[in-house]
Motif scaffolding. Structure first.
Motif, short mmCIF file in Angstrom:
data_model
loop_
_atom_site.label_atom_id
_atom_site.label_comp_id
_atom_site.label_asym_id
_atom_site.label_seq_id
_atom_site.Cartn_x
_atom_site.Cartn_y
_atom_site.Cartn_z
N ILE A 69 0.82 -1.21 0.00
CA ILE A 69 0.00 0.00 0.00
C ILE A 69 0.86 1.27 0.00
O ILE A 69 0.40 2.34 -0.40
N ASP A 70 2.13 1.16 0.42
CA ASP A 70 3.01 2.32 0.44
C ASP A 70 3.65 2.61 -0.92
O ASP A 70 4.29 3.65 -1.10
N ASP A 71 3.46 1.73 -1.89
CA ASP A 71 3.96 1.94 -3.24
C ASP A 71 2.94 2.81 -3.99
O ASP A 71 1.84 2.36 -4.30
N LEU A 72 3.31 4.04 -4.25
CA LEU A 72 2.38 4.98 -4.88
C LEU A 72 2.54 5.06 -6.39
O LEU A 72 1.92 5.91 -7.04
N SER A 73 3.32 4.18 -6.98
CA SER A 73 3.57 4.23 -8.42
C SER A 73 2.32 4.07 -9.30
O SER A 73 2.31 4.59 -10.42
N PRO A 74 1.23 3.41 -8.83
CA PRO A 74 0.05 3.32 -9.71
C PRO A 74 -0.72 4.63 -9.86
O PRO A 74 -1.60 4.73 -10.72
N TYR A 75 -0.40 5.64 -9.07
CA TYR A 75 -1.21 6.86 -9.04
C TYR A 75 -0.67 7.91 -10.00
O TYR A 75 0.53 8.09 -10.14
N ASP A 76 -1.60 8.61 -10.64
CA ASP A 76 -1.23 9.67 -11.58
C ASP A 76 -0.79 10.93 -10.84
O ASP A 76 0.12 11.62 -11.28
N ILE A 77 -1.48 11.23 -9.73
CA ILE A 77 -1.09 12.39 -8.92
C ILE A 77 -1.19 12.01 -7.44
O ILE A 77 -2.08 11.26 -7.03
N VAL A 78 -0.27 12.55 -6.67
CA VAL A 78 -0.24 12.38 -5.22
C VAL A 78 -0.28 13.79 -4.64
O VAL A 78 0.56 14.63 -4.98
N LEU A 79 -1.28 14.03 -3.81
CA LEU A 79 -1.49 15.37 -3.26
C LEU A 79 -1.51 15.33 -1.74
O LEU A 79 -1.99 14.36 -1.15
N SER A 80 -1.04 16.40 -1.12
CA SER A 80 -1.04 16.50 0.34
C SER A 80 -2.29 17.23 0.81
O SER A 80 -2.44 18.43 0.58
N SER A 81 -3.17 16.50 1.49
CA SER A 81 -4.35 17.15 2.06
C SER A 81 -4.00 17.81 3.39
O SER A 81 -4.84 18.49 3.97
N GLY A 82 -2.77 17.61 3.86
CA GLY A 82 -2.29 18.35 5.02
C GLY A 82 -1.88 19.76 4.63
O GLY A 82 -1.98 20.69 5.42
N THR A 83 -1.44 19.91 3.39
CA THR A 83 -1.01 21.21 2.87
C THR A 83 -2.19 21.97 2.27
O THR A 83 -2.34 23.17 2.48
N PHE A 84 -3.02 21.24 1.52
CA PHE A 84 -4.12 21.86 0.79
C PHE A 84 -5.46 21.44 1.37
O PHE A 84 -5.68 20.27 1.65
#
Length: 181
Positions: A142-157
């Motif tokens: 689950i820690d492998d984020l390679s399948p995702y097109d975008i990774v966003l921080s909901s802590g920042t935004f």
């Protein structure tokens, strides 16, 4: 358009999914909704079905299979859930939301009426349990984020900023589609 939104507990996946569904007129299916539907089909209350799910791996597999089926056979949909980005193979856009454990614990505490330390411990335990199940059931890290097109921080935004970012991505995808025709 098929969009998946995934992330750890408390990362804001449901909030972003609701924003995007409302703004773009997309249907929304969430793992939580599938869970509730399966509980009803089994004639159980949610808490009772939750206990049942803990002891029977087929429940997770049913939820994941149902979410995959709905996501892959529907048009104009957002599929929200921890594994949706990996399960909906024909997704046009896969989003992963992240946030620190302290940020997520604060959100979960407020949402579920818990103290922050209790929410942090609960969330860490839940993540470990889910990580083990996903690895055992599907061979997924689950820690492998390679399948995702975008990774966003909901802590920042916040949700509006996240929505604006994803709105831009959706517009770019739409222009690419039009150019490909």
């Amino acid at each position: 358009m098929r969009i998946t939104i995934s992330g750890p507990p408390g990362s804001g996946t449901t909030s972003l999914a609701r924003y995007l569904a409302g703004k773009h007129g997309l249907a929304l299916i969430s793992a939580g909704e599938v869970f509730r539907q399966l509980a009803k089909e089994h004639g159980m209350e949610l808490a009772e079905f939750g206990k049942f799910a803990e002891s029977d791996p087929s429940v997770d597999r049913m939820i994941d299979a149902r979410q995959k089926e709905i996501g892959e056979t529907s048009d104009d949909i957002i599929v929200e859930g921890r594994l949706s980005g990996r399960m909906v193979e024909n997704a046009d856009l896969r989003i992963w939301l992240s946030a620190s454990i302290s940020c997520r614990a604060k959100r979960i505490a407020g949402r579920d009426g818990m103290d922050e330390e209790g929410a942090r411990i609960y969330t860490e335990n839940r993540q470990r349990s889910e990580s083990t199940r996903y690895r055992n059931y599907y061979g997924i890290d689950i820690d492998d984020l390679s399948p995702y097109d975008i990774v966003l921080s909901s802590g920042t935004f916040g949700v509006d900023a996240l929505g604006a970012i994803v709105d831009t991505v959706i517009a770019c995808l739409a222009r690419q589609r039009e150019g490909a025709r």
